[in-house]
Design an enzyme around this catalytic site. Sequence first.
Site, PDB file in Angstrom:
ATOM      1  N   ARG A   2      52.040  38.488  65.630  1.00 39.06           N
ATOM      2  CA  ARG A   2      52.149  39.722  66.422  1.00 39.06           C
ATOM      3  C   ARG A   2      50.740  40.120  66.808  1.00 39.06           C
ATOM      4  O   ARG A   2      49.893  40.381  65.935  1.00 39.06           O
ATOM      5  CB  ARG A   2      52.841  40.828  65.607  1.00 39.06           C
ATOM      6  CG  ARG A   2      52.826  42.176  66.304  1.00 39.06           C
ATOM      7  CD  ARG A   2      53.719  43.203  65.651  1.00 39.06           C
ATOM      8  NE  ARG A   2      55.116  42.971  65.956  1.00 39.06           N
ATOM      9  CZ  ARG A   2      56.060  43.907  65.952  1.00 39.06           C
ATOM     10  NH1 ARG A   2      55.747  45.155  65.639  1.00 39.06           N
ATOM     11  NH2 ARG A   2      57.305  43.610  66.245  1.00 39.06           N
TER      12      ARG A   2
ATOM     13  N   HIS B 299      58.455  40.271  73.874  1.00 36.21           N
ATOM     14  CA  HIS B 299      59.011  40.457  72.528  1.00 36.21           C
ATOM     15  C   HIS B 299      60.305  39.634  72.440  1.00 36.21           C
ATOM     16  O   HIS B 299      61.400  40.188  72.332  1.00 36.21           O
ATOM     17  CB  HIS B 299      59.267  41.948  72.286  1.00 36.21           C
ATOM     18  CG  HIS B 299      59.475  42.313  70.852  1.00 36.21           C
ATOM     19  ND1 HIS B 299      59.397  41.400  69.813  1.00 36.21           N
ATOM     20  CD2 HIS B 299      59.778  43.511  70.278  1.00 36.21           C
ATOM     21  CE1 HIS B 299      59.626  42.034  68.668  1.00 36.21           C
ATOM     22  NE2 HIS B 299      59.858  43.304  68.926  1.00 36.21           N
TER      23      HIS B 299
ATOM     24  N   GLN C  38      63.084  40.127  69.605  1.00 43.50           N
ATOM     25  CA  GLN C  38      63.881  41.345  69.765  1.00 43.50           C
ATOM     26  C   GLN C  38      65.082  41.078  70.664  1.00 43.50           C
ATOM     27  O   GLN C  38      66.214  41.484  70.377  1.00 43.50           O
ATOM     28  CB  GLN C  38      63.003  42.446  70.372  1.00 43.50           C
ATOM     29  CG  GLN C  38      63.745  43.730  70.686  1.00 43.50           C
ATOM     30  CD  GLN C  38      64.245  44.422  69.429  1.00 43.50           C
ATOM     31  OE1 GLN C  38      63.463  44.648  68.507  1.00 43.50           O
ATOM     32  NE2 GLN C  38      65.516  44.761  69.378  1.00 43.50           N
TER      33      GLN C  38
ATOM     34  N   ASP D  96      62.956  52.013  75.454  1.00 40.84           N
ATOM     35  CA  ASP D  96      61.913  51.763  74.451  1.00 40.84           C
ATOM     36  C   ASP D  96      60.881  52.882  74.613  1.00 40.84           C
ATOM     37  O   ASP D  96      60.937  53.660  75.576  1.00 40.84           O
ATOM     38  CB  ASP D  96      61.296  50.367  74.701  1.00 40.84           C
ATOM     39  CG  ASP D  96      60.238  49.980  73.672  1.00 40.84           C
ATOM     40  OD1 ASP D  96      60.195  50.583  72.587  1.00 40.84           O
ATOM     41  OD2 ASP D  96      59.443  49.052  73.965  1.00 40.84           O
TER      42      ASP D  96
ATOM     43  N   CYS E 218      65.093  49.234  70.797  1.00 47.20           N
ATOM     44  CA  CYS E 218      64.542  48.259  69.843  1.00 47.20           C
ATOM     45  C   CYS E 218      64.011  48.925  68.579  1.00 47.20           C
ATOM     46  O   CYS E 218      63.872  48.274  67.555  1.00 47.20           O
ATOM     47  CB  CYS E 218      63.464  47.428  70.517  1.00 47.20           C
ATOM     48  SG  CYS E 218      62.119  48.425  71.181  1.00 47.20           S
TER      49      CYS E 218
ATOM     50  N   ARG F  56      68.431  41.599  64.027  1.00 51.00           N
ATOM     51  CA  ARG F  56      67.124  40.920  63.985  1.00 51.00           C
ATOM     52  C   ARG F  56      67.139  39.858  62.886  1.00 51.00           C
ATOM     53  O   ARG F  56      66.610  38.763  63.048  1.00 51.00           O
ATOM     54  CB  ARG F  56      65.991  41.936  63.700  1.00 51.00           C
ATOM     55  CG  ARG F  56      65.795  43.027  64.739  1.00 51.00           C
ATOM     56  CD  ARG F  56      65.314  42.484  66.061  1.00 51.00           C
ATOM     57  NE  ARG F  56      64.104  41.687  65.944  1.00 51.00           N
ATOM     58  CZ  ARG F  56      62.860  42.182  65.931  1.00 51.00           C
ATOM     59  NH1 ARG F  56      62.663  43.465  66.079  1.00 51.00           N
ATOM     60  NH2 ARG F  56      61.799  41.388  65.820  1.00 51.00           N
TER      61      ARG F  56
HETATM   62  N1  NVA Z   1      57.054  48.298  73.286  1.00 54.49           N
HETATM   63  C1  NVA Z   1      56.877  48.583  71.877  1.00 54.49           C
HETATM   64  C2  NVA Z   1      57.846  47.810  71.060  1.00 54.49           C
HETATM   65  C3  NVA Z   1      57.771  48.060  69.582  1.00 54.49           C
HETATM   66  C4  NVA Z   1      58.745  47.251  68.814  1.00 54.49           C
HETATM   67  C5  NVA Z   1      55.436  48.272  71.483  1.00 54.49           C
HETATM   68  O1  NVA Z   1      54.917  47.234  71.902  1.00 54.49           O
HETATM   69  O2  NVA Z   1      54.841  49.071  70.768  1.00 54.49           O
HETATM   70  N1   CP Z   2      61.654  46.481  67.110  1.00 55.34           N
HETATM   71  C1   CP Z   2      60.598  46.043  66.400  1.00 55.34           C
HETATM   72  O1   CP Z   2      59.992  45.009  66.680  1.00 55.34           O
HETATM   73  O2   CP Z   2      60.306  46.829  65.341  1.00 55.34           O
HETATM   74  P1   CP Z   2      59.000  46.697  64.420  1.00 55.34           P
HETATM   75  O3   CP Z   2      57.823  47.067  65.274  1.00 55.34           O
HETATM   76  O4   CP Z   2      59.248  47.680  63.308  1.00 55.34           O
HETATM   77  O5   CP Z   2      58.890  45.288  63.927  1.00 55.34           O
END
Ligand code: NVA
Ligand code: CP
Length: 306
Positions: A102, A129, A132, A223, A263, A291
């Site tokens: 990540r 992502h 997800q 989101d 998400c 997930r």
């Molecule tokens: N768009 C959000 C998704 C978090 C799971 C982010 O990147 O922070």
């Molecule tokens: N939806 C998602 O990826 O959640 P986290 O950021 O908690 O992993």
Amino acid sequence: MAVLIGRDLLSLADFSPTELQELLQLAIQLKSQQLKLRCNKVLGLLFSKASTRTRVSFTVAMYQLGGQVIDLNPNVTQVSRGEPIQDTARVLDRYLDILAIRTFAQQDLEVFANHATIPVINALTDAEHPCQILADLLTIQECFGRLADLTLTYVGDGNNVANSLMLGCALAGMNVRVATPPGYEPDAKIVEQARAIAGGKTEVLLTHDPELAAKEASVLYTDVWASMGQEQEADNRMPIFQPYQISEQMLSLANQDAIVLHCLPAHRGEEITEEVIEGSQSRVWDQAENRLHAQKALLAGILGAE
Ligand code: NVA
Ligand code: CP
């Protein structure tokens, strides 16, 4: 799923429509415990952003497959001290069987994958992502018994989740509409990729009109308005994004049997109201559970679990 053995998942576009469909079928079999798979492998988690769901679901999925997990917190490894990605990749390659990353730039993920022979999974970047969206499609499949020809409407920021949703819906034969404020559209290259996958058979629509997008949708999805790394923009974005909030009024425009997905983590009163996220059409908790099942299928497929 022999076809997935040893593969990377950097973008959802790495999968063909058939591979995606087979992966979802495998997830359904694993979830129902009709099928049990085992592999004695080690997964590394290299997360430079916060995570609850992705971190825990990958960890539990690996444990349930009989494998092990190492949390490579960048703050306690040399990663945060600037060791080159290429060097970290070549070293981790010698210890681990598979790595989920990540991070911020999609390019960093790609450099990592290019310098590692083990499979690398995108556990979220600024651009995508994909994991997800595997869970999202599994949830939609469970709710409607199919994916093909359903319409998913995403309202809000054209971010990583929106980008991967466009690819996932196109691969699944679904129509996808993305409604964002002007200037916050999804990645133009990924829009083109999604349209190429859809091949004119299904819709990949961008609009600035959230009400038009919500009309007769089967799935309403949103989101956060400011993603990780954009926190300083959050206050400025609030009034710009207000018309894109999923409220009961917006939900009333969708099909009667429409479901609502997010998400998570969610900001109640911003991108979604308390009534909607806690309401009878919300499926966000099933979505979060999925997930685990979707990623277990992904790991099992890539690692050749038997
Ligand atoms: N768009 C959000 C998704 C978090 C799971 C982010 O990147 O922070
Ligand atoms: N939806 C998602 O990826 O959640 P986290 O950021 O908690 O992993």
